[in-house]
Scaffold this active site. Structure first.
Site, PDB file in Angstrom:
ATOM      1  N   CYS A  11       2.554  -9.523  -9.861  1.00 32.88           N
ATOM      2  CA  CYS A  11       3.309  -8.517  -8.843  1.00 32.88           C
ATOM      3  C   CYS A  11       4.599  -8.194  -9.625  1.00 32.88           C
ATOM      4  CB  CYS A  11       3.526  -9.257  -7.555  1.00 32.88           C
ATOM      5  SG  CYS A  11       4.587  -8.457  -6.418  1.00 32.88           S
ATOM      6  N   CYS A  45       7.661  -9.790  -7.291  1.00 29.76           N
ATOM      7  CA  CYS A  45       7.858 -11.278  -6.925  1.00 29.76           C
ATOM      8  C   CYS A  45       9.259 -11.737  -7.930  1.00 29.76           C
ATOM      9  CB  CYS A  45       6.808 -12.136  -7.405  1.00 29.76           C
ATOM     10  SG  CYS A  45       5.508 -12.029  -6.061  1.00 29.76           S
ATOM     11  N   HIS A  79       5.417 -13.240  -1.483  1.00 28.01           N
ATOM     12  CA  HIS A  79       4.320 -11.962  -1.681  1.00 28.01           C
ATOM     13  C   HIS A  79       3.563 -12.013  -0.482  1.00 28.01           C
ATOM     14  CE1 HIS A  79       2.080  -9.608  -4.382  1.00 28.01           C
ATOM     15  NE2 HIS A  79       1.054  -9.931  -3.890  1.00 28.01           N
ATOM     16  N   ASN A  99       6.587   2.450   3.285  1.00 23.66           N
ATOM     17  CA  ASN A  99       5.289   2.577   3.404  1.00 23.66           C
ATOM     18  C   ASN A  99       4.584   1.419   3.232  1.00 23.66           C
ATOM     19  OD1 ASN A  99       5.327   5.575   3.182  1.00 23.66           O
ATOM     20  ND2 ASN A  99       5.681   5.063   0.970  1.00 23.66           N
ATOM     21  N   SER A 122       1.412   0.770  -2.782  1.00 21.22           N
ATOM     22  CA  SER A 122       0.635   0.205  -3.913  1.00 21.22           C
ATOM     23  C   SER A 122       0.785  -1.035  -4.129  1.00 21.22           C
ATOM     24  CB  SER A 122       0.904   1.125  -5.268  1.00 21.22           C
ATOM     25  OG  SER A 122       2.332   1.182  -5.488  1.00 21.22           O
ATOM     26  N   HIS A 157       3.494  -6.784  -1.726  1.00 25.82           N
ATOM     27  CA  HIS A 157       4.760  -7.286  -1.585  1.00 25.82           C
ATOM     28  C   HIS A 157       5.796  -6.681  -0.631  1.00 25.82           C
ATOM     29  CE1 HIS A 157       7.552 -10.677  -3.534  1.00 25.82           C
ATOM     30  NE2 HIS A 157       8.321  -9.687  -2.240  1.00 25.82           N
ATOM     31  N   HIS A 212       8.258  -4.750   1.023  1.00 22.72           N
ATOM     32  CA  HIS A 212       9.506  -3.870   0.607  1.00 22.72           C
ATOM     33  C   HIS A 212       9.433  -2.617   1.105  1.00 22.72           C
ATOM     34  CE1 HIS A 212       5.961  -1.826  -1.848  1.00 22.72           C
ATOM     35  NE2 HIS A 212       6.918  -1.124  -2.287  1.00 22.72           N
ATOM     36  N   GLN A 220      11.758   1.420   0.516  1.00 14.07           N
ATOM     37  CA  GLN A 220      12.404   2.245  -0.635  1.00 14.07           C
ATOM     38  C   GLN A 220      13.625   2.695   0.186  1.00 14.07           C
ATOM     39  OE1 GLN A 220      10.092   4.308  -3.376  1.00 14.07           O
ATOM     40  NE2 GLN A 220       8.207   3.875  -2.259  1.00 14.07           N
ATOM     41  N   LYS A 236      -6.506   7.894  12.731  1.00 21.10           N
ATOM     42  CA  LYS A 236      -6.388   9.210  12.973  1.00 21.10           C
ATOM     43  C   LYS A 236      -6.296  10.303  11.932  1.00 21.10           C
ATOM     44  CE  LYS A 236      -5.466  13.370  15.405  1.00 21.10           C
ATOM     45  NZ  LYS A 236      -6.638  14.064  16.076  1.00 21.10           N
ATOM     46  N   TYR A 247      -6.756  21.243  11.464  1.00 21.20           N
ATOM     47  CA  TYR A 247      -5.963  22.015  12.586  1.00 21.20           C
ATOM     48  C   TYR A 247      -4.524  21.411  12.514  1.00 21.20           C
ATOM     49  CZ  TYR A 247      -4.698  24.015  16.680  1.00 21.20           C
ATOM     50  OH  TYR A 247      -4.154  24.867  17.639  1.00 21.20           O
ATOM     51  N   GLU A 248      -4.040  20.132  12.188  1.00 23.07           N
ATOM     52  CA  GLU A 248      -2.970  19.679  12.237  1.00 23.07           C
ATOM     53  C   GLU A 248      -2.027  20.490  11.039  1.00 23.07           C
ATOM     54  OE1 GLU A 248      -5.750  17.878  12.541  1.00 23.07           O
ATOM     55  OE2 GLU A 248      -5.647  17.033  14.439  1.00 23.07           O
TER      56      GLU A 248
HETATM   57  O1  LIG Z   1       6.840   5.329  -4.490  1.00 15.66           O
HETATM   58  P1  LIG Z   1       5.468   4.725  -4.419  1.00 15.66           P
HETATM   59  O2  LIG Z   1       5.406   3.640  -3.466  1.00 15.66           O
HETATM   60  O3  LIG Z   1       4.852   4.413  -5.583  1.00 15.66           O
HETATM   61  O4  LIG Z   1       4.659   5.732  -3.623  1.00 15.66           O
HETATM   62  C1  LIG Z   1       4.265   6.120  -2.339  1.00 15.66           C
HETATM   63  O5  LIG Z   1       5.344   6.496  -1.552  1.00 15.66           O
HETATM   64  C2  LIG Z   1       6.053   7.905  -1.982  1.00 15.66           C
HETATM   65  C3  LIG Z   1       7.163   8.281  -1.046  1.00 15.66           C
HETATM   66  O6  LIG Z   1       6.792   8.370   0.103  1.00 15.66           O
HETATM   67  C4  LIG Z   1       5.011   8.936  -2.181  1.00 15.66           C
HETATM   68  O7  LIG Z   1       5.331  10.066  -2.767  1.00 15.66           O
HETATM   69  C5  LIG Z   1       3.421   8.403  -2.952  1.00 15.66           C
HETATM   70  O8  LIG Z   1       2.652   9.462  -2.822  1.00 15.66           O
HETATM   71  C6  LIG Z   1       3.363   7.006  -2.544  1.00 15.66           C
HETATM   72  O9  LIG Z   1       2.052   6.617  -3.035  1.00 15.66           O
HETATM   73  O1  LIG Z   2     -13.172  17.635  14.799  1.00 13.15           O
HETATM   74  P1  LIG Z   2     -13.452  16.466  14.039  1.00 13.15           P
HETATM   75  O2  LIG Z   2     -14.147  16.929  12.784  1.00 13.15           O
HETATM   76  O3  LIG Z   2     -14.398  15.332  14.725  1.00 13.15           O
HETATM   77  O4  LIG Z   2     -11.949  15.615  13.722  1.00 13.15           O
HETATM   78  C1  LIG Z   2     -11.229  16.007  12.618  1.00 13.15           C
HETATM   79  O5  LIG Z   2     -10.706  17.108  12.636  1.00 13.15           O
HETATM   80  C2  LIG Z   2      -9.617  17.391  13.643  1.00 13.15           C
HETATM   81  C3  LIG Z   2      -8.886  18.637  13.515  1.00 13.15           C
HETATM   82  O6  LIG Z   2      -8.151  18.872  12.289  1.00 13.15           O
HETATM   83  C4  LIG Z   2      -8.598  16.073  13.615  1.00 13.15           C
HETATM   84  O7  LIG Z   2      -7.990  16.169  14.771  1.00 13.15           O
HETATM   85  C5  LIG Z   2      -9.283  14.720  13.441  1.00 13.15           C
HETATM   86  O8  LIG Z   2      -8.365  13.714  13.459  1.00 13.15           O
HETATM   87  C6  LIG Z   2     -10.283  14.851  12.408  1.00 13.15           C
HETATM   88  O9  LIG Z   2     -11.075  13.489  12.098  1.00 13.15           O
END
Ligand SMILES: O=P(O)(O)O[C@H]1O[C@H](CO)[C@@H](O)[C@H](O)[C@H]1O
Ligand SMILES: O=P(O)(O)O[C@H]1O[C@H](CO)[C@@H](O)[C@H](O)[C@H]1O
Lengths: 390, 390
Positions: free
Chosen positions: A52, A55, A131, A192, A200, A203, A205, A207, A353, A358-359
């Site tokens: 890691c 660590c 860790h 994250n 990834s 451990h 952490h 940012q 989810k 749509y979102e």
């Molecule tokens: O910086 P990391 O942990 O390698 O990467 C993670 O966080 C970042 C910031 O939200 C994102 O841009 C990356 O896609 C994600 O994998």
């Molecule tokens: O409607 P579905 O295909 O079951 O669901 C998918 O599409 C929707 C619309 O983007 C989203 O809200 C759901 O989270 C996704 O799983």
């Protein structure tokens, strides 16, 4: 209560902090799920992992070694998204000269292909030398050093012109980092957690990315906060919101003296929560020592309740919004400290989810109501961490 | 070209269609990836799956049976996010009466807990009777019926007050759906493809959600499009953008007579593309028969090139933005037909980009530049579908 009917009908809710709407479809959880299953993270990790890069004592990807730290440890990200120095870039001026894309009056490419350079510094901050721990495993007392370190790092980057820079910090630490070379505008503290949220390395952490520019989300919030303050006799939007939630008692997950934890009225993610300071606090440096501990307790409560919900190490992205490092007096005074948690799981440790078609194309959409989510986190998820009993 | 330097430095780019910025960090792809791996979807599915609720002749979750369709088939979603009728809800009026959360001048809860009902109708549309095909497997001629059906469904929902409702449609079809009971404001046509994008059934299909309200994303685009039109002598933002991209030739993936496919200057997702009508077309109903076929070809090119990129069935969410079903003349005339594709994969069939902590809390961030992405899709991914040779 006229809102009771919202349990059954499709409706939109307004997010006053972003000035945007989202769609709520409470009846939709009935649909069967045949899609992707998340892989819950292993809960039996070693306390120390020689492979890691976080660590204590281990070598990192670019050759540096971590000290044998025992408290939270901060270092500059080996793969920073922004750096302190880079080649100069001056965006071409609009209307500067005739080019291929000159339309007789303006140069279309300087109008439509706009870019601006960004510099700054990115940090990684481990929450514990161990860790195999997460924030959910830590007591408020053990999270307190993380809060203190966030406070200290934030304070170190404040502009001398920012009144917040004058506030003496409780328990100053000696940090292994230097002040920034140029004045920065914004500091984004975030975590994250879990593979489902792009983490990834298990451990524990977070940012911290600091930039010369003010990013979109805090910029939108700042506009809304300033607008509310102006229209409502200098009151804070989030202090008023805390007041409403404490009266309604429908979306509260947890509270102590200084902080309220709610599933906000406008939550997008299924079990989204916000930690909000009950009184108007502009930033971490406004906290007393007791408030630092209260905040650590709120973080402990959120993360432990999350893990207890589906008896899994609950993935999420979290982030702190507070006053900008540099800004107008209006911006700084309108800021109200809060922390967002955006967790993807919806029904179980393996069914999330997806905020997709749509979102992304139209508008965020959620299935369970924030009231239903808050009830479960409040009533079913207190008590000791489920793993303690295994 | 002053922009060449943007290959090496962190910068922000402006998205004129949304009026927002994003962070580009081109040097960041060097970091090692130890996080989640996507599971590529199986490419050996049966042509007919008796357990699939979308295959011809099969029973659906709520008891209806699909006809033995041979062309694209549309039906009302059994688990619609919005419905045509539901219990009435009248949002409490602001300032209506003194309540617990009355602050002497206004009722805080009607200010901060705002909701509004939404009704509408959601459809599912299969692209083919064959369970094991995707848009990438289809020829432009085979995608044409999908385009015709989208056009027909859009036309059926147009408000009589919308000038677009007067346009005769080439090749009208007889649809198994009735006109909506109430006037709707927006139709969102979209597809979630692949488990990574929340798709729960590999049978080729898309969705159409129509609502009484105008959702956030099209609302933002409409504001930007109208603003540009007003400030630039009635010209279309996207027609001007097409002009710039055709001169620069740096971000083009494919083009035919009527459509340009580009990785937009402001792309957020690693291999994001947009299909834009070269001339000003407000909506699907503005297309000639030849333009329908050109559009089908653009869709075929995007999806086949995507699959060829990492030799996998490439996940994405796509969606069409065009004129609202009902709107002001300004809104309708400012609309410019385009289709977005948001695909998550970054480096291979199993390594995706996560838009998580920083992206959710601060601002979207990308690693490779849109120019690099476009070059690969343009130069390396044409030719026959990789699966054809297996
Ligand atoms: O910086 P990391 O942990 O390698 O990467 C993670 O966080 C970042 C910031 O939200 C994102 O841009 C990356 O896609 C994600 O994998
Ligand atoms: O409607 P579905 O295909 O079951 O669901 C998918 O599409 C929707 C619309 O983007 C989203 O809200 C759901 O989270 C996704 O799983």
């Amino acid at each position: 209560m006229p809102e009771a009917i919202l349990d059954d009908i499709s409706h939109r809710r307004y997010n006053p902090l972003r000035g945007s709407w989202l769609l709520v479809s409470p009846h939709r959880t009935k649909r069967p799920w045949q899609g992707a299953q998340e892989t819950p993270s292993k809960i039996t990790l070693p306390e120390y992992d020689p492979a890691c890069y976080l660590c204590p004592g281990n070598k990192r990807a670019q050759g540096d070694s971590n000290p044998k730290y025992v408290e939270p440890f901060v270092f500059v990200n080996d793969y920073s998204a922004v750096k302190e120095s880079q080649a100069e870039y001056t965006p071409p001026e609009q209307n500067a000269q005739e080019t291929d894309s000159w339309d007789g009056k303006i140069d279309l490419s300087s109008l439509l292909l706009r870019a601006t350079p960004v510099t700054g510094r990115c940090y990684v901050l481990t929450f514990s030398p161990h860790h195999n721990l997460t924030l959910a495993d830590l007591t408020p007392q053990q999270i307190l050093p993380v809060v203190q370190m966030w406070t200290q790092i934030y304070s170190l980057h404040l502009s001398p012109s920012n009144p917040l820079s004058k506030i003496p910090i409780p328990t100053p630490l000696s940090l292994p980092i230097t002040p920034p070379k140029e004045q920065l505008r914004w500091m984004q503290i975030f975590e994250n957690k879990g593979a489902a949220m792009g983490c990834s390395n298990p451990h524990p952490h977070g940012q911290i990315w600091t930039t010369t520019g003010l990013p979109e989300e805090p910029a939108e919030e700042l506009i809304q906060l300033q607008k509310y303050r102006k229209e409502n006799n200098g009151r804070s939007l989030l202090a008023d919101y805390v007041k409403v939630e404490m009266q309604k008692e429908e979306r509260i997950v947890f509270q102590n003296n200084a902080f309220l934890v709610v599933c906000p009225w406008w939550a997008t993610w299924p079990f989204e929560v916000m930690i909000i300071s009950k009184e108007h606090r502009r930033a971490l440096v406004d906290f007393t020592e007791q408030e630092q501990l209260d905040f650590a307790e709120a973080v402990a409560e959120v993360t432990r309740r999350y893990d207890n919900l589906f008896e899994t190490s609950f993935p999420y992205s979290s982030g702190i919004h507070q006053a900008p490092l540099e800004g107008t007096e209006e911006e700084i005074e309108s800021s109200h400290f809060h922390m967002h948690f955006y967790p993807p799981l919806l029904r179980s440790a393996t069914v999330r989810k997806f905020l997709v078609g749509y979102e992304l194309m139209a508008e965020p959409q959620r299935d369970i109501t924030p009231e239903q989510a808050a009830k479960r986190l409040r009533e079913d998820c207190g008590g000791v961490l489920y793993r303690k009993n295994l």
